[in-house]
Write a protein that holds these residues in place. Structure first.
Motif, mmCIF file in Angstrom:
data_model
loop_
_atom_site.group_PDB
_atom_site.id
_atom_site.type_symbol
_atom_site.label_atom_id
_atom_site.label_comp_id
_atom_site.label_asym_id
_atom_site.label_seq_id
_atom_site.Cartn_x
_atom_site.Cartn_y
_atom_site.Cartn_z
ATOM 1 N N ILE A 128 0.843 -1.194 0.000
ATOM 2 C CA ILE A 128 0.000 0.000 0.000
ATOM 3 C C ILE A 128 0.875 1.240 0.000
ATOM 4 C CG2 ILE A 128 -1.647 1.334 1.368
ATOM 5 C CD1 ILE A 128 -2.796 -1.272 2.402
ATOM 6 N N SER A 129 1.859 1.249 0.880
ATOM 7 C CA SER A 129 2.793 2.366 0.974
ATOM 8 C C SER A 129 3.982 1.930 1.804
ATOM 9 C CB SER A 129 2.130 3.589 1.600
ATOM 10 O OG SER A 129 3.080 4.621 1.791
ATOM 11 N N LYS A 130 5.174 2.396 1.443
ATOM 12 C CA LYS A 130 6.369 2.106 2.223
ATOM 13 C C LYS A 130 6.565 3.120 3.341
ATOM 14 C CE LYS A 130 8.832 -0.335 -1.445
ATOM 15 N NZ LYS A 130 10.070 -0.401 -2.273
ATOM 16 N N GLY A 131 5.736 4.131 3.356
ATOM 17 C CA GLY A 131 5.787 5.115 4.424
ATOM 18 C C GLY A 131 4.399 5.355 4.966
ATOM 19 N N PHE A 132 4.139 6.587 5.320
ATOM 20 C CA PHE A 132 2.825 6.939 5.859
ATOM 21 C C PHE A 132 1.773 7.035 4.760
ATOM 22 C CE2 PHE A 132 5.350 8.061 9.440
ATOM 23 C CZ PHE A 132 4.515 8.181 10.538
ATOM 24 N N THR A 133 0.539 6.744 5.124
ATOM 25 C CA THR A 133 -0.595 7.058 4.274
ATOM 26 C C THR A 133 -1.730 7.540 5.175
ATOM 27 O OG1 THR A 133 -1.982 6.286 2.465
ATOM 28 C CG2 THR A 133 -1.570 4.732 4.261
ATOM 29 N N VAL A 134 -2.863 7.881 4.582
ATOM 30 C CA VAL A 134 -3.943 8.548 5.314
ATOM 31 C C VAL A 134 -5.212 7.723 5.234
ATOM 32 C CG1 VAL A 134 -5.434 10.595 5.380
ATOM 33 C CG2 VAL A 134 -2.966 10.839 4.991
ATOM 34 N N GLY A 135 -5.825 7.479 6.381
ATOM 35 C CA GLY A 135 -7.085 6.763 6.427
ATOM 36 C C GLY A 135 -8.216 7.639 6.919
ATOM 37 N N VAL A 136 -9.420 7.084 6.889
ATOM 38 C CA VAL A 136 -10.624 7.809 7.302
ATOM 39 C C VAL A 136 -11.455 6.904 8.205
ATOM 40 C CG1 VAL A 136 -12.597 9.173 6.531
ATOM 41 C CG2 VAL A 136 -10.630 8.875 5.003
ATOM 42 N N ALA A 137 -12.004 7.496 9.250
ATOM 43 C CA ALA A 137 -12.988 6.821 10.094
ATOM 44 C C ALA A 137 -14.246 7.686 10.110
ATOM 45 C CB ALA A 137 -12.452 6.605 11.499
ATOM 46 N N VAL A 138 -15.418 7.073 10.130
ATOM 47 C CA VAL A 138 -16.689 7.789 9.929
ATOM 48 C C VAL A 138 -17.589 7.589 11.148
ATOM 49 C CG1 VAL A 138 -18.658 8.120 8.389
ATOM 50 C CG2 VAL A 138 -16.451 7.355 7.454
ATOM 51 N N SER A 139 -18.313 8.661 11.500
ATOM 52 C CA SER A 139 -19.206 8.602 12.663
ATOM 53 C C SER A 139 -20.450 9.437 12.412
ATOM 54 C CB SER A 139 -18.479 9.125 13.906
ATOM 55 O OG SER A 139 -19.355 9.200 15.013
ATOM 56 N N ASP A 140 -21.485 9.169 13.199
ATOM 57 C CA ASP A 140 -22.691 9.996 13.186
ATOM 58 C C ASP A 140 -22.587 11.167 14.151
ATOM 59 O OD1 ASP A 140 -24.012 8.331 11.336
ATOM 60 O OD2 ASP A 140 -24.675 6.978 12.941
ATOM 61 N N LYS A 141 -21.577 11.149 15.014
ATOM 62 C CA LYS A 141 -21.402 12.191 16.015
ATOM 63 C C LYS A 141 -19.955 12.676 16.010
ATOM 64 C CE LYS A 141 -24.859 10.163 19.147
ATOM 65 N NZ LYS A 141 -25.085 9.616 20.508
ATOM 66 N N PRO A 142 -19.708 13.925 16.428
ATOM 67 C CA PRO A 142 -18.328 14.432 16.425
ATOM 68 C C PRO A 142 -17.431 13.750 17.448
ATOM 69 C CG PRO A 142 -19.817 16.027 17.436
ATOM 70 C CD PRO A 142 -20.680 14.966 16.825
ATOM 71 N N THR A 143 -18.040 13.076 18.428
ATOM 72 C CA THR A 143 -17.267 12.379 19.454
ATOM 73 C C THR A 143 -17.211 10.868 19.233
ATOM 74 O OG1 THR A 143 -19.263 12.266 20.829
ATOM 75 C CG2 THR A 143 -17.778 14.121 21.198
ATOM 76 N N VAL A 156 -2.674 8.743 -1.792
ATOM 77 C CA VAL A 156 -2.142 9.688 -0.810
ATOM 78 C C VAL A 156 -1.004 9.016 -0.054
ATOM 79 C CG1 VAL A 156 -2.634 11.058 1.245
ATOM 80 C CG2 VAL A 156 -4.356 10.854 -0.554
ATOM 81 N N ARG A 157 0.164 9.613 -0.119
ATOM 82 C CA ARG A 157 1.318 9.124 0.633
ATOM 83 C C ARG A 157 1.877 10.294 1.420
ATOM 84 N NH1 ARG A 157 6.958 8.511 0.036
ATOM 85 N NH2 ARG A 157 7.758 6.628 1.082
ATOM 86 N N GLY A 158 1.774 10.225 2.751
ATOM 87 C CA GLY A 158 2.279 11.330 3.555
ATOM 88 C C GLY A 158 1.564 11.429 4.883
#
Length: 448
Positions: A128-143, A156-158
């Motif tokens: 996927i990447s040899k360094g950092f990449t960026v993921g997403v998590a989803v919610s119905d509430k800000p907390t 996206v690599r970084g």
């Protein structure tokens, strides 16, 4: 609010279970926090920082950044902060290397009834990447609870993701990896809608990272930490479009005067005032990989340029006179006769104290809300081996004397209550001074 003098183990429990956090700077004193992204949702401010911890054998790299999860904090007044606990952790994200301890600077954005939490880290699958990449998590509430997506964002690599939604509804993602990059996001907020663009008109020498973009009066401001000399300072550039071209304009905050190597930030307008959220190593002065989040007010000049922010200990917001007033987060301090020290150098999460050496020492704390109803007493948590006398005034040397407190001899902390000789309604500065030549220490002051 969480007592700043709780033992470390109770502080650790608060980190796990949620609870109240502190006001003034830093705004959280029961754990390390860094890289704050501040967002306003439904009239409340939410801060999404990274969470520094100390390395232990088998858990992170000694002498480096160690981060395994994320908390979220919220406030209605920027003074009283609630810790809502852990929202994402490295060992519960399918694609993340579970022992990477690299959950670095995040962001969160609301769209289409959902909250999208963006975070960088190291994937377990190096294809996927040899360094950092960026993921997403989803919610119905800000907390939360936040549900991580099974894979990171393709293309996206970084590190240091930042999301911006323009007035026309188009969303953009920014990140850094040597340079700063930007790209459009699809409506689903989970995929890129364009090829990444290198924002190459920024400084070419020195590390650049941590992008944060916002729009004001038709101008797009790209803000970022940059190592111009030895450590990071906060700078900005402007454009007439979200992806540039950008023109470098100036410095938002200078390098740390004490040598903290990183700074990372966000800007937020809340109730018609702009604020800068950033970090410093207040609770770990000897090790700058354990940082703490701060807030200070930010102002624009008539031409739209940003007025440089000078860091403060006092921070922002009003302090209720009936709460514990931490004088060590002062607005002004006498040049002789007073200094600030940790309550316990072995457990810095307990906070600080104000130490008066003699009768030349005084401290001023701005923005104390005394209210309308007359208060009758003041309590000091204090200690004076030979005894001492402490005076409290409103509005400086010419203001009324609120109380003169006699501190009995003793080598242990005492809570001394004394009657008020005067009361002044409204919001005022509080000045506390020593009236004797014997040393006296004060942890906090509270009126009732």
């Amino acid at each position: 609010m969480l007592n700043r003098r709780l033992p470390y183990i109770l502080g650790a429990l608060a980190c796990l279970c949620g609870g109240a956090a502190q006001a003034q700077n830093p705004i959280v004193t029961n754990q390390f926090t860094a890289d704050p992204t501040a967002r306003a949702f439904n009239g409340r401010v939410y801060v999404y920082p990274s969470h520094d911890i100390r390395a232990t054998p088998g858990h992170g790299r000694a002498g480096w950044f160690v981060m395994e999860d994320y908390h979220v904090f919220s406030s209605a007044n920027l003074t009283e902060w609630t810790d809502h606990g852990v929202i994402v952790t490295q060992n519960k994200v399918p694609w993340v290397k579970p022992d990477s301890y690299s959950m670095w600077a995040p962001d969160c954005m609301f769209r289409n009834g959902k909250y999208y939490f963006y975070f960088p880290t190291t994937p377990r699958d190096t294809t996927i990447s040899k360094g950092f990449t960026v993921g997403v998590a989803v919610s119905d509430k800000p907390t939360g609870p936040f549900v991580p997506q099974p894979l990171p964002i393709k293309g996206v690599r970084g590190i240091d993701p930042n999301v911006f939604i323009d007035k026309d509804g188009q969303a953009y993602l920014y990140w850094s990896q040597g340079n700063i990059y930007g790209a459009k996001l699809k409506e689903n907020m989970l995929e890129l809608a364009s090829e990444p663009k290198t924002l190459g008109e920024l400084p070419t020498k020195g590390l650049k990272e941590g992008p944060y973009l916002f729009e004001r009066n038709g101008t797009y401001y790209l803000t970022y930490p940059h190592v111009e000399n030895k450590t990071e300072r906060l700078e900005y550039a402007t454009s007439t479009s979200p992806l540039g071209l950008f023109t470098v304009k100036g410095v938002i905050m200078d390098e740390s005067p004490t040598g903290c190597w990183t700074n990372h930030h966000s800007l937020l307008e809340f109730k018609n005032q702009w604020y800068l959220f950033y970090h410093h190593n207040d609770l770990s002065p000897a090790f700058d990989k354990n940082r703490s989040v701060r807030i200070d007010s930010l102002f624009f000049k008539p031409d739209g340029s940003i007025q440089k922010v000078i860091p403060t200990l006092r921070g922002v917001g009003l302090t209720d006179a009936k709460q514990k007033i931490q004088l060590d987060r002062y607005s002004r301090l006498s040049s002789s006769g007073a200094n600030i020290a940790f309550l316990d150098t072995a457990n810095k999460f307990q906070g600080w104290k104000t130490v008066f050496a003699n009768n030349q020492g005084w401290v001023q704390y701005n923005g104390v809300a005394f209210g309308k109803q007359a208060l009758k007493t003041v309590t000091l948590r204090t200690m004076a081996a030979a005894g001492a006398t402490v005076q409290l005034r409103a509005d400086g040397a010419t203001g009324p004397v609120l109380a003169q407190v006699t501190v009995p001899k003793g080598s242990q902390w005492q809570e001394i209550k004394a009657p008020l000789s005067a009361f002044k309604p409204g919001t005022h500065t509080l000045v506390v001074s020593s009236k004797t030549n014997t040393p006296v220490e004060i942890d906090w002051v509270k009126f009732e």
